[in-house]
Scaffold this motif. Structure first.
Motif, mmCIF file in Angstrom:
data_model
loop_
_atom_site.group_PDB
_atom_site.id
_atom_site.type_symbol
_atom_site.label_atom_id
_atom_site.label_comp_id
_atom_site.label_asym_id
_atom_site.label_seq_id
_atom_site.Cartn_x
_atom_site.Cartn_y
_atom_site.Cartn_z
ATOM 1 N N ALA A 65 17.022 6.463 -0.366
ATOM 2 C CA ALA A 65 15.878 6.262 -1.267
ATOM 3 C C ALA A 65 14.684 5.710 -0.491
ATOM 4 C CB ALA A 65 16.254 5.331 -2.412
ATOM 5 N N LEU A 66 14.931 4.732 0.375
ATOM 6 C CA LEU A 66 13.843 4.165 1.169
ATOM 7 C C LEU A 66 13.330 5.174 2.185
ATOM 8 C CD1 LEU A 66 11.993 1.885 1.975
ATOM 9 C CD2 LEU A 66 13.823 0.961 3.388
ATOM 10 N N TRP A 67 14.222 5.914 2.814
ATOM 11 C CA TRP A 67 13.823 6.905 3.807
ATOM 12 C C TRP A 67 12.946 7.982 3.168
ATOM 13 C CZ3 TRP A 67 14.241 12.094 4.855
ATOM 14 C CH2 TRP A 67 13.947 12.482 6.164
ATOM 15 N N ALA A 68 13.316 8.446 1.969
ATOM 16 C CA ALA A 68 12.526 9.469 1.277
ATOM 17 C C ALA A 68 11.133 8.935 0.937
ATOM 18 C CB ALA A 68 13.253 9.931 0.018
ATOM 19 N N TRP A 69 11.062 7.685 0.468
ATOM 20 C CA TRP A 69 9.773 7.070 0.142
ATOM 21 C C TRP A 69 8.890 6.975 1.388
ATOM 22 C CZ3 TRP A 69 7.255 2.619 1.710
ATOM 23 C CH2 TRP A 69 6.179 2.193 0.923
ATOM 24 N N ALA B 90 1.184 -0.237 0.878
ATOM 25 C CA ALA B 90 1.786 0.569 -0.195
ATOM 26 C C ALA B 90 3.034 -0.110 -0.760
ATOM 27 C CB ALA B 90 2.124 1.967 0.324
ATOM 28 N N TRP B 91 3.836 -0.743 0.119
ATOM 29 C CA TRP B 91 5.063 -1.405 -0.330
ATOM 30 C C TRP B 91 4.751 -2.550 -1.289
ATOM 31 C CZ3 TRP B 91 9.915 0.102 -0.122
ATOM 32 C CH2 TRP B 91 10.935 -0.821 -0.370
ATOM 33 N N ARG B 92 3.657 -3.257 -1.032
ATOM 34 C CA ARG B 92 3.295 -4.423 -1.847
ATOM 35 C C ARG B 92 2.403 -4.055 -3.040
ATOM 36 N NH1 ARG B 92 1.682 -8.318 3.084
ATOM 37 N NH2 ARG B 92 1.223 -6.311 3.979
ATOM 38 N N SER B 93 2.352 -2.812 -3.397
ATOM 39 C CA SER B 93 1.480 -2.384 -4.496
ATOM 40 C C SER B 93 2.310 -1.903 -5.691
ATOM 41 C CB SER B 93 0.572 -1.244 -4.024
ATOM 42 O OG SER B 93 1.340 -0.060 -3.835
ATOM 43 N N LEU B 94 1.647 -1.808 -6.830
ATOM 44 C CA LEU B 94 2.309 -1.230 -7.997
ATOM 45 C C LEU B 94 2.635 0.243 -7.757
ATOM 46 C CD1 LEU B 94 0.367 -2.866 -10.946
ATOM 47 C CD2 LEU B 94 2.691 -3.332 -10.181
ATOM 48 N N TRP B 95 1.814 0.908 -6.948
ATOM 49 C CA TRP B 95 2.090 2.301 -6.606
ATOM 50 C C TRP B 95 3.456 2.417 -5.947
ATOM 51 C CZ3 TRP B 95 3.212 4.920 -2.144
ATOM 52 C CH2 TRP B 95 3.151 6.318 -2.215
ATOM 53 N N GLY B 96 3.737 1.507 -5.004
ATOM 54 C CA GLY B 96 5.034 1.531 -4.334
ATOM 55 C C GLY B 96 6.183 1.368 -5.314
ATOM 56 N N CYS B 97 6.018 0.467 -6.270
ATOM 57 C CA CYS B 97 7.055 0.263 -7.298
ATOM 58 C C CYS B 97 7.202 1.492 -8.177
ATOM 59 C CB CYS B 97 6.731 -0.960 -8.156
ATOM 60 S SG CYS B 97 6.788 -2.507 -7.255
ATOM 61 N N GLN C 171 6.560 4.596 -7.426
ATOM 62 C CA GLN C 171 7.169 5.704 -6.686
ATOM 63 C C GLN C 171 8.683 5.545 -6.563
ATOM 64 O OE1 GLN C 171 5.365 8.465 -5.786
ATOM 65 N NE2 GLN C 171 3.842 7.373 -6.983
ATOM 66 N N LEU C 172 9.157 4.312 -6.619
ATOM 67 C CA LEU C 172 10.599 4.052 -6.490
ATOM 68 C C LEU C 172 11.262 3.780 -7.840
ATOM 69 C CD1 LEU C 172 10.462 1.957 -3.243
ATOM 70 C CD2 LEU C 172 11.720 4.096 -3.551
ATOM 71 N N GLU C 173 10.510 3.949 -8.935
ATOM 72 C CA GLU C 173 11.087 3.711 -10.257
ATOM 73 C C GLU C 173 12.262 4.651 -10.480
ATOM 74 O OE1 GLU C 173 9.783 3.517 -14.944
ATOM 75 O OE2 GLU C 173 8.293 3.987 -13.430
ATOM 76 N N GLY C 174 13.358 4.093 -10.906
ATOM 77 C CA GLY C 174 14.569 4.882 -11.122
ATOM 78 C C GLY C 174 15.382 5.095 -9.858
ATOM 79 N N ALA C 175 14.875 4.628 -8.724
ATOM 80 C CA ALA C 175 15.620 4.765 -7.466
ATOM 81 C C ALA C 175 16.562 3.584 -7.308
ATOM 82 C CB ALA C 175 14.643 4.839 -6.284
#
Length: 183
Positions: free
Chosen positions: A14-18, A107-114, A116-120
């Motif tokens: 999941a992290l690698w894909a992100w 990006a990791w510290r943003s709402l966008w990052g969250c 993008q990983l929703e449901g992951a």
């Protein structure tokens, strides 16, 4: 038989894909993201990113829930959920290393990052600031490297076999003297 939801491979994938989707905007060759600590991966040239698993830290002692088997109500599972902080090291190499490291950290510290990983398998928590740690390669040439750590929360559930019962049969035994008679 014990089972685990969200295995290490699922979390890493999941992290690698992100990271791969994010980095492809800066490094056009999407094959330039590698998993670290593998003997079968040669060092790349140019701009590339190495993602390495780090340390796991338990956040709590775990929560239990019970599920009976629908076919055999005397058996089932106890689900033990543990919240864990995972850390991953991201090394960004090449001339684009500083920019890629900044993009990943922001990006990791943003709402966008969250989002993008929703449901992951993982939820971003925080990231260190990128640090320049140049290395000397086998030709004794310095290569630009920027390193940062990403921290994520992973909620793993382990299902363990559990016996259940519907009724209890109580037997009362006659009390037994526990002390001998004294003269």
């Amino acid at each position: 038989m014990a089972t685990i939801a969200l295995s290490e491979n699922l979390v890493f994938d999941a992290l690698w894909a992100w990271l791969s989707a994010l980095v492809v905007t800066q490094i056009p060759d999407s094959d330039q993201v590698f998993k670290g600590f593998q003997n079968t991966t040669a060092t790349a040239t140019g701009n590339y990113v190495v993602l390495s698993p780090g340390i796991k830290t338990r956040q709590d002692q775990g929560r239990r829930s019970y599920t009976r088997d629908s076919i055999d109500p005397l058996t089932g599972v106890v689900n033990v959920e543990r919240h864990t902080t995972y850390s991953y090291q991201v090394d960004c190499y090449g001339q684009l290393g500083p920019d890629v490291a900044d993009i990943v950290a922001i990006a990791w510290r943003s709402l966008w990052g969250c989002d993008q990983l929703e449901g992951a398998a993982i939820t971003p928590l925080y990231a260190d600031e990128p640090v320049q740690l140049n290395i000397a390669n086998s030709e004794n040439q310095y290569e630009q490297r920027f390193m940062l750590k990403l921290y994520a929360q992973v909620n793993q559930v382990v299902a363990l076999p559990q016996d259940f019962f519907d009724a209890v049969e109580v037997h009362v035994e006659t009390p037994v003297d526990m002390w001998p008679d004294l003269p």
